[in-house]
Write a protein that holds these residues in place. Sequence first.
Motif, PDB file in Angstrom:
ATOM      1  N   VAL A  35       0.846  -1.192   0.000  1.00  0.00           N
ATOM      2  CA  VAL A  35       0.000   0.000   0.000  1.00  0.00           C
ATOM      3  C   VAL A  35       0.884   1.245   0.000  1.00  0.00           C
ATOM      4  CG1 VAL A  35      -1.817   1.267   1.220  1.00  0.00           C
ATOM      5  CG2 VAL A  35      -1.743  -1.243   1.347  1.00  0.00           C
ATOM      6  N   VAL A  36       0.518   2.225  -0.821  1.00  0.00           N
ATOM      7  CA  VAL A  36       1.166   3.537  -0.800  1.00  0.00           C
ATOM      8  C   VAL A  36       0.166   4.559  -0.274  1.00  0.00           C
ATOM      9  CG1 VAL A  36       2.037   5.436  -2.234  1.00  0.00           C
ATOM     10  CG2 VAL A  36       2.873   3.115  -2.614  1.00  0.00           C
ATOM     11  N   ALA A  37       0.594   5.343   0.723  1.00  0.00           N
ATOM     12  CA  ALA A  37      -0.224   6.446   1.245  1.00  0.00           C
ATOM     13  C   ALA A  37       0.418   7.757   0.815  1.00  0.00           C
ATOM     14  CB  ALA A  37      -0.307   6.378   2.769  1.00  0.00           C
ATOM     15  N   SER A  38      -0.388   8.743   0.486  1.00  0.00           N
ATOM     16  CA  SER A  38       0.151   9.973  -0.083  1.00  0.00           C
ATOM     17  C   SER A  38       0.966  10.798   0.911  1.00  0.00           C
ATOM     18  CB  SER A  38      -0.981  10.823  -0.675  1.00  0.00           C
ATOM     19  OG  SER A  38      -1.921  11.169   0.327  1.00  0.00           O
ATOM     20  N   PHE A  39       0.567  10.816   2.194  1.00  0.00           N
ATOM     21  CA  PHE A  39       1.318  11.619   3.168  1.00  0.00           C
ATOM     22  C   PHE A  39       1.251  10.962   4.547  1.00  0.00           C
ATOM     23  CE2 PHE A  39      -2.924  13.004   3.761  1.00  0.00           C
ATOM     24  CZ  PHE A  39      -3.050  13.774   4.912  1.00  0.00           C
ATOM     25  N   ASP A  44      -0.065   6.644   8.744  1.00  0.00           N
ATOM     26  CA  ASP A  44      -0.259   6.135  10.100  1.00  0.00           C
ATOM     27  C   ASP A  44      -1.625   5.476  10.261  1.00  0.00           C
ATOM     28  OD1 ASP A  44       0.523   5.980  12.996  1.00  0.00           O
ATOM     29  OD2 ASP A  44      -1.255   7.246  13.190  1.00  0.00           O
ATOM     30  N   ILE A  45      -2.663   6.085   9.691  1.00  0.00           N
ATOM     31  CA  ILE A  45      -4.001   5.489   9.771  1.00  0.00           C
ATOM     32  C   ILE A  45      -4.012   4.121   9.084  1.00  0.00           C
ATOM     33  CG2 ILE A  45      -6.419   5.748   9.035  1.00  0.00           C
ATOM     34  CD1 ILE A  45      -6.044   8.802   9.365  1.00  0.00           C
ATOM     35  N   VAL A  46      -3.340   4.024   7.938  1.00  0.00           N
ATOM     36  CA  VAL A  46      -3.282   2.746   7.209  1.00  0.00           C
ATOM     37  C   VAL A  46      -2.568   1.689   8.049  1.00  0.00           C
ATOM     38  CG1 VAL A  46      -2.462   1.580   5.140  1.00  0.00           C
ATOM     39  CG2 VAL A  46      -3.367   3.889   4.970  1.00  0.00           C
ATOM     40  N   ARG A  47      -1.496   2.073   8.728  1.00  0.00           N
ATOM     41  CA  ARG A  47      -0.769   1.105   9.569  1.00  0.00           C
ATOM     42  C   ARG A  47      -1.635   0.624  10.727  1.00  0.00           C
ATOM     43  NH1 ARG A  47       3.266   4.933   8.393  1.00  0.00           N
ATOM     44  NH2 ARG A  47       4.807   4.087   6.930  1.00  0.00           N
ATOM     45  N   GLU A  48      -2.416   1.531  11.311  1.00  0.00           N
ATOM     46  CA  GLU A  48      -3.296   1.143  12.425  1.00  0.00           C
ATOM     47  C   GLU A  48      -4.360   0.149  11.964  1.00  0.00           C
ATOM     48  OE1 GLU A  48      -3.315   1.749  15.606  1.00  0.00           O
ATOM     49  OE2 GLU A  48      -1.856   3.347  15.853  1.00  0.00           O
ATOM     50  N   VAL A  49      -4.950   0.423  10.810  1.00  0.00           N
ATOM     51  CA  VAL A  49      -6.036  -0.426  10.315  1.00  0.00           C
ATOM     52  C   VAL A  49      -5.490  -1.699   9.658  1.00  0.00           C
ATOM     53  CG1 VAL A  49      -7.963  -0.544   8.670  1.00  0.00           C
ATOM     54  CG2 VAL A  49      -7.587   1.542  10.006  1.00  0.00           C
ATOM     55  N   GLY A  50      -4.356  -1.570   8.950  1.00  0.00           N
ATOM     56  CA  GLY A  50      -3.813  -2.704   8.206  1.00  0.00           C
ATOM     57  C   GLY A  50      -3.026  -3.680   9.043  1.00  0.00           C
ATOM     58  N   GLY A  51      -2.365  -3.194  10.105  1.00  0.00           N
ATOM     59  CA  GLY A  51      -1.565  -4.074  10.942  1.00  0.00           C
ATOM     60  C   GLY A  51      -0.499  -4.805  10.147  1.00  0.00           C
ATOM     61  N   ASN A 178     -13.057   4.276   5.608  1.00  0.00           N
ATOM     62  CA  ASN A 178     -12.750   4.192   4.174  1.00  0.00           C
ATOM     63  C   ASN A 178     -11.486   3.378   3.927  1.00  0.00           C
ATOM     64  OD1 ASN A 178     -14.960   5.705   3.265  1.00  0.00           O
ATOM     65  ND2 ASN A 178     -13.877   7.642   3.495  1.00  0.00           N
ATOM     66  N   VAL A 179     -10.492   3.546   4.779  1.00  0.00           N
ATOM     67  CA  VAL A 179      -9.260   2.760   4.645  1.00  0.00           C
ATOM     68  C   VAL A 179      -9.569   1.277   4.840  1.00  0.00           C
ATOM     69  CG1 VAL A 179      -7.046   2.237   5.757  1.00  0.00           C
ATOM     70  CG2 VAL A 179      -7.670   4.609   5.257  1.00  0.00           C
ATOM     71  N   ALA A 180     -10.346   0.947   5.864  1.00  0.00           N
ATOM     72  CA  ALA A 180     -10.697  -0.452   6.119  1.00  0.00           C
ATOM     73  C   ALA A 180     -11.462  -1.049   4.937  1.00  0.00           C
ATOM     74  CB  ALA A 180     -11.529  -0.566   7.398  1.00  0.00           C
ATOM     75  N   ASP A 181     -12.418  -0.304   4.396  1.00  0.00           N
ATOM     76  CA  ASP A 181     -13.193  -0.800   3.256  1.00  0.00           C
ATOM     77  C   ASP A 181     -12.299  -0.996   2.031  1.00  0.00           C
ATOM     78  OD1 ASP A 181     -15.468  -0.732   4.798  1.00  0.00           O
ATOM     79  OD2 ASP A 181     -16.241   1.142   3.952  1.00  0.00           O
ATOM     80  N   GLY A 182     -11.379  -0.060   1.799  1.00  0.00           N
ATOM     81  CA  GLY A 182     -10.483  -0.169   0.650  1.00  0.00           C
ATOM     82  C   GLY A 182      -9.539  -1.357   0.763  1.00  0.00           C
ATOM     83  N   LEU A 183      -8.973  -1.554   1.951  1.00  0.00           N
ATOM     84  CA  LEU A 183      -8.077  -2.696   2.155  1.00  0.00           C
ATOM     85  C   LEU A 183      -8.843  -4.010   2.038  1.00  0.00           C
ATOM     86  CD1 LEU A 183      -5.905  -1.436   5.173  1.00  0.00           C
ATOM     87  CD2 LEU A 183      -5.350  -1.367   2.739  1.00  0.00           C
ATOM     88  N   ALA A 184     -10.046  -4.038   2.576  1.00  0.00           N
ATOM     89  CA  ALA A 184     -10.861  -5.254   2.506  1.00  0.00           C
ATOM     90  C   ALA A 184     -11.210  -5.614   1.064  1.00  0.00           C
ATOM     91  CB  ALA A 184     -12.139  -5.079   3.328  1.00  0.00           C
ATOM     92  N   TYR A 194      -9.189  -6.332   9.021  1.00  0.00           N
ATOM     93  CA  TYR A 194      -9.122  -4.893   8.774  1.00  0.00           C
ATOM     94  C   TYR A 194     -10.248  -4.172   9.507  1.00  0.00           C
ATOM     95  CZ  TYR A 194      -5.854  -6.019   4.976  1.00  0.00           C
ATOM     96  OH  TYR A 194      -4.794  -6.478   4.248  1.00  0.00           O
ATOM     97  N   ARG A 195     -11.434  -4.726   9.437  1.00  0.00           N
ATOM     98  CA  ARG A 195     -12.588  -4.055  10.043  1.00  0.00           C
ATOM     99  C   ARG A 195     -12.526  -4.108  11.574  1.00  0.00           C
ATOM    100  NH1 ARG A 195     -15.561  -5.943   5.048  1.00  0.00           N
ATOM    101  NH2 ARG A 195     -15.682  -4.001   3.855  1.00  0.00           N
ATOM    102  N   GLN A 196     -12.000  -5.197  12.113  1.00  0.00           N
ATOM    103  CA  GLN A 196     -11.860  -5.286  13.570  1.00  0.00           C
ATOM    104  C   GLN A 196     -10.840  -4.267  14.080  1.00  0.00           C
ATOM    105  OE1 GLN A 196     -10.911  -9.459  14.140  1.00  0.00           O
ATOM    106  NE2 GLN A 196     -13.060 -10.020  14.458  1.00  0.00           N
ATOM    107  N   ARG A 197      -9.726  -4.158  13.365  1.00  0.00           N
ATOM    108  CA  ARG A 197      -8.727  -3.167  13.783  1.00  0.00           C
ATOM    109  C   ARG A 197      -9.266  -1.750  13.636  1.00  0.00           C
ATOM    110  NH1 ARG A 197      -4.659  -7.051  11.833  1.00  0.00           N
ATOM    111  NH2 ARG A 197      -5.051  -6.359   9.701  1.00  0.00           N
ATOM    112  N   ALA A 198     -10.035  -1.518  12.572  1.00  0.00           N
ATOM    113  CA  ALA A 198     -10.638  -0.190  12.389  1.00  0.00           C
ATOM    114  C   ALA A 198     -11.582   0.131  13.535  1.00  0.00           C
ATOM    115  CB  ALA A 198     -11.378  -0.125  11.052  1.00  0.00           C
ATOM    116  N   ASP A 199     -12.391  -0.838  13.961  1.00  0.00           N
ATOM    117  CA  ASP A 199     -13.327  -0.612  15.070  1.00  0.00           C
ATOM    118  C   ASP A 199     -12.578  -0.233  16.346  1.00  0.00           C
ATOM    119  OD1 ASP A 199     -15.528  -1.126  13.502  1.00  0.00           O
ATOM    120  OD2 ASP A 199     -15.747  -3.216  14.141  1.00  0.00           O
ATOM    121  N   ALA A 200     -11.480  -0.942  16.638  1.00  0.00           N
ATOM    122  CA  ALA A 200     -10.698  -0.650  17.849  1.00  0.00           C
ATOM    123  C   ALA A 200     -10.061   0.735  17.760  1.00  0.00           C
ATOM    124  CB  ALA A 200      -9.632  -1.725  18.043  1.00  0.00           C
TER     125      ALA A 200
END
Length: 334
Positions: A35-39, A44-51, A178-184, A194-200
Amino acid sequence: MRSNSPARRRALLAMAGLCLSAILGTAQAAEPLKVVASFSILGDIVREVGGADVSVTTLVGPDGDAHGYEPTPGDARKLAEARVLIVNGLDFETWLPRLTKASGFSGQTVTASKGVKPRAFGSPGEGHGGTDGHDDHDHDHDHDHDHDDDHKQGHHHHHGADPHAWQNLANGVIYARNVADGLAAADPAHAQAYRQRADAYIARLNALDASVRKAFDAIAADRRKVVTSHDAFGYFGDAYGVTFIPAMGVSTDAEPSAREVAAIIEQVRREKVPAVFVENISSPKLVQQIARETGAKVGGTLYSDALSKPGQPGATYLEMFEWNARQLATALQP
């Protein structure tokens, strides 16, 4: 010798093939989603949700200014190898379409701000006004830093949507979803994770949001005014009842005129603005000048468009937001 019979050998070969397929399949399944994040804030949000299920590369890193970023050939290579690109949207990454085209990226693009209610630059919650000259100042700068061409074409991006939506934690919740939905969608095998980590993560965002609201509710409304380097905190102001006066408008590299600076100084004196703040992506000189000439208190550094480097106060989105809120609330106390 039955053990060397053709049937026996075929059975052994078939079993070996199944074992190899299982090993290869496990290895493939274990490879993280690229995954590439623009900034940095998005990264950081992607790392939290993606693990551990994702491998995240961030284009504009800590303390980096995404407004005027110049992509590198290395960025194009990173993007070419990615399966998912996560962007802020709202015209924040004006340089990204060129990079995407140059890289030949063919993966899935996820817009983190999808579903956010955009606010317009200059709307309530900021120190913009037409009577003190400050409104003229704000209209001199835009995201593209190509003022003449944009003026001719009517492309004043700051008259449209303010892209800094992450400065309201309620929007941070939308980003995480949105990040969780995109990764899923890109990696259905790990969709539930992804969705469980997003919820937490969202539970932590909501808890901090409640804490920030409580802190600013305790401060008298007429004291909730600050000067910042550029126009990045409008969503914060709308959400938590703080008026922000941006010294440099939208742009982070354009110098305001002497008349514009004088208008801001007059406004700070007239409205008795108690504090001025510098940002981690901007030069402190202008804000320090305003503080000297008005007697306003210089608060700590605010993190606006980028996280801090590791080990500094704003190294994650949650830490950044908590730090900003604490610096502001402390400076605005009587």
